[in-house]
Design a protein around this motif. Structure first.
Motif, PDB file in Angstrom:
ATOM      1  N   LYS A  62       0.833  -1.203   0.000  1.00 40.00           N
ATOM      2  CA  LYS A  62       0.000   0.000   0.000  1.00 40.00           C
ATOM      3  C   LYS A  62       0.864   1.247   0.000  1.00 40.00           C
ATOM      4  O   LYS A  62       2.053   1.194   0.323  1.00 40.00           O
ATOM      5  N   PHE A  63       0.221   2.375  -0.330  1.00 39.00           N
ATOM      6  CA  PHE A  63       0.919   3.658  -0.351  1.00 39.00           C
ATOM      7  C   PHE A  63       0.056   4.745   0.267  1.00 39.00           C
ATOM      8  O   PHE A  63      -1.171   4.602   0.365  1.00 39.00           O
ATOM      9  N   LEU A 110       6.684   4.089  -4.084  1.00 38.77           N
ATOM     10  CA  LEU A 110       6.700   2.897  -4.932  1.00 38.77           C
ATOM     11  C   LEU A 110       8.132   2.392  -5.108  1.00 38.77           C
ATOM     12  O   LEU A 110       8.395   1.183  -4.952  1.00 38.77           O
ATOM     13  N   ASP A 111       9.036   3.298  -5.412  1.00 41.07           N
ATOM     14  CA  ASP A 111      10.437   2.891  -5.574  1.00 41.07           C
ATOM     15  C   ASP A 111      10.999   2.330  -4.270  1.00 41.07           C
ATOM     16  O   ASP A 111      11.750   1.354  -4.273  1.00 41.07           O
ATOM     17  N   GLY A 112      10.593   2.947  -3.143  1.00 44.92           N
ATOM     18  CA  GLY A 112      11.029   2.448  -1.843  1.00 44.92           C
ATOM     19  C   GLY A 112      10.494   1.055  -1.556  1.00 44.92           C
ATOM     20  O   GLY A 112      11.198   0.199  -1.020  1.00 44.92           O
ATOM     21  N   LEU A 138      11.136  -4.687  -1.038  1.00 43.53           N
ATOM     22  CA  LEU A 138      10.609  -6.010  -1.377  1.00 43.53           C
ATOM     23  C   LEU A 138      11.558  -6.804  -2.285  1.00 43.53           C
ATOM     24  O   LEU A 138      11.273  -7.964  -2.595  1.00 43.53           O
ATOM     25  N   LYS A 139      12.633  -6.148  -2.705  1.00 44.46           N
ATOM     26  CA  LYS A 139      13.637  -6.789  -3.571  1.00 44.46           C
ATOM     27  C   LYS A 139      12.984  -7.450  -4.791  1.00 44.46           C
ATOM     28  O   LYS A 139      13.233  -8.610  -5.135  1.00 44.46           O
ATOM     29  N   THR A 140      12.112  -6.672  -5.425  1.00 47.34           N
ATOM     30  CA  THR A 140      11.392  -7.179  -6.588  1.00 47.34           C
ATOM     31  C   THR A 140      11.276  -6.067  -7.622  1.00 47.34           C
ATOM     32  O   THR A 140      11.454  -4.891  -7.299  1.00 47.34           O
ATOM     33  N   ASP A 141      10.997  -6.436  -8.855  1.00 52.42           N
ATOM     34  CA  ASP A 141      10.830  -5.399  -9.877  1.00 52.42           C
ATOM     35  C   ASP A 141       9.364  -5.165 -10.226  1.00 52.42           C
ATOM     36  O   ASP A 141       9.047  -4.381 -11.111  1.00 52.42           O
ATOM     37  N   TYR A 142       8.448  -5.847  -9.487  1.00 57.08           N
ATOM     38  CA  TYR A 142       7.027  -5.578  -9.692  1.00 57.08           C
ATOM     39  C   TYR A 142       6.247  -5.884  -8.418  1.00 57.08           C
ATOM     40  O   TYR A 142       6.646  -6.711  -7.599  1.00 57.08           O
ATOM     41  N   ILE A 143       5.132  -5.179  -8.265  1.00 59.43           N
ATOM     42  CA  ILE A 143       4.200  -5.411  -7.159  1.00 59.43           C
ATOM     43  C   ILE A 143       2.894  -5.904  -7.765  1.00 59.43           C
ATOM     44  O   ILE A 143       2.378  -5.312  -8.717  1.00 59.43           O
ATOM     45  N   ASP A 144       2.371  -6.990  -7.218  1.00 58.74           N
ATOM     46  CA  ASP A 144       1.160  -7.584  -7.800  1.00 58.74           C
ATOM     47  C   ASP A 144      -0.067  -6.702  -7.580  1.00 58.74           C
ATOM     48  O   ASP A 144      -0.902  -6.569  -8.474  1.00 58.74           O
TER      49      ASP A 144
END
Length: 300
Positions: free
Chosen positions: A83-84, A107-109, A114-120
């Protein structure tokens, strides 16, 4: 484990997810990475594939625990929702940050933590209607969806009767509603759930055990110490809730059925609800939560 389609996202989520507010320290517990690994490993072993977190659960702390875990596991095995909209300062103290530029930084944070390049699933986090009605925010987020950093957008409504944000979901491309829903608080059934069903929005039910009141562990007169989030609740309201829980246990919960399992399955009886996202302190609680899926009738 059983699975349901999360609205128009077409994601198949386990009906029991893992809520992770506790990893940020506001339950009065400090977690280690080893403890988080054990909780998430137990969840995966039991078929859970949904993790819900937020950037303000300890200033990306919860996300960082999850990210460290994901970096050593198969990322595609998990549906990660975060969430943001808030900046964490200290326990129970946050400030709103819903501006488009602020959200891009968040989002970048979150991606970094999360050490990922996308958030579901990236969710607007319990913000006011004024912040929600900012076209620039949703245009900016849509660009991030197009760029592949976000798969789907959602809205975690602060008031569980926020029909304004629910009704506007399709317009802003928000595909999921997260809302407080449990046997002690059925408010969403009146207006929010019918709107979700009309729009084919996925629904994540948070606080499904009513902050633990529906765990069956507490009797009227229970006192919570200052490290417990329930210490902040109005004493009279707490007394009334525990008396109602006692009545529910006596009149509604089948004999021999654990009340917490029953309460989670109860939420999932409503056709609008895709999944519940209870918190947990240890692998044993994950196992207890997951077992509620056995009480959910087979569908389809």
């Amino acid at each position: 484990m059983k699975y349901r389609r999360l609205g128009k996202t077409e994601l198949d989520v386990s009906v029991i997810g893992i809520g992770t507010w506790q990893f940020g320290g506001e339950w009065g517990l400090q977690f280690t990475q080893k403890e988080v690994d054990a909780i998430l490993d137990k969840g995966q072993e039991l078929g859970i594939n949904l993790i819900d977190t937020a950037e303000c659960y300890g200033d990306h702390l919860s996300e960082s625990f999850i990210g460290d875990y994901l970096s050593r596991r198969k990322r595609e095995d998990w549906i990660v929702a975060t969430k943001f909209g808030h900046h964490f300062h200290e326990r129970f103290t946050r400030s709103d940050k819903f501006g488009a530029k602020d959200v891009l930084e968040q989002l970048d944070g979150s991606l970094k933590a999360l050490k990922t390049d996308y958030i579901d699933l990236y969710q607007f986090h319990s913000g006011p209607d004024e912040a929600f009605d900012n076209d620039e925010l949703w245009t900016t987020l849509d660009k991030q969806v197009q760029a592949g950093k976000i798969r789907h957008l959602g809205t975690s409504i602060g008031s569980n009767d926020n029909l304004h944000q629910t009704e506007a979901s399709t317009k802003v491309n928000s595909q999921v509603i997260q809302v407080v829903y449990n046997r002690l608080d059925r408010t969403p059934e009146q207006r929010v759930f019918p709107s979700c069903e009309r729009q084919d929005l996925g629904v994540l039910a948070r606080v499904p055990l009513a902050s633990g009141y529906l765990s069956g562990k507490y009797k009227p007169g229970a006192v919570f110490d200052s490290t417990d989030v329930r210490h902040r609740h109005d004493p009279e309201s707490t007394r009334q809730k525990l008396e109602e829980v006692e009545r529910i246990a006596r009149e509604e919960v089948p004999e021999g059925v654990d009340m917490a399992r029953w309460a989670l399955a109860w939420c999932l009886r409503h056709p609008a609800v895709s999944a519940v996202i209870p918190g947990c302190k240890n692998p044993a609680q994950v196992e207890a939560n997951a077992s509620a899926a056995e009480l959910v009738e087979n569908e389809g």
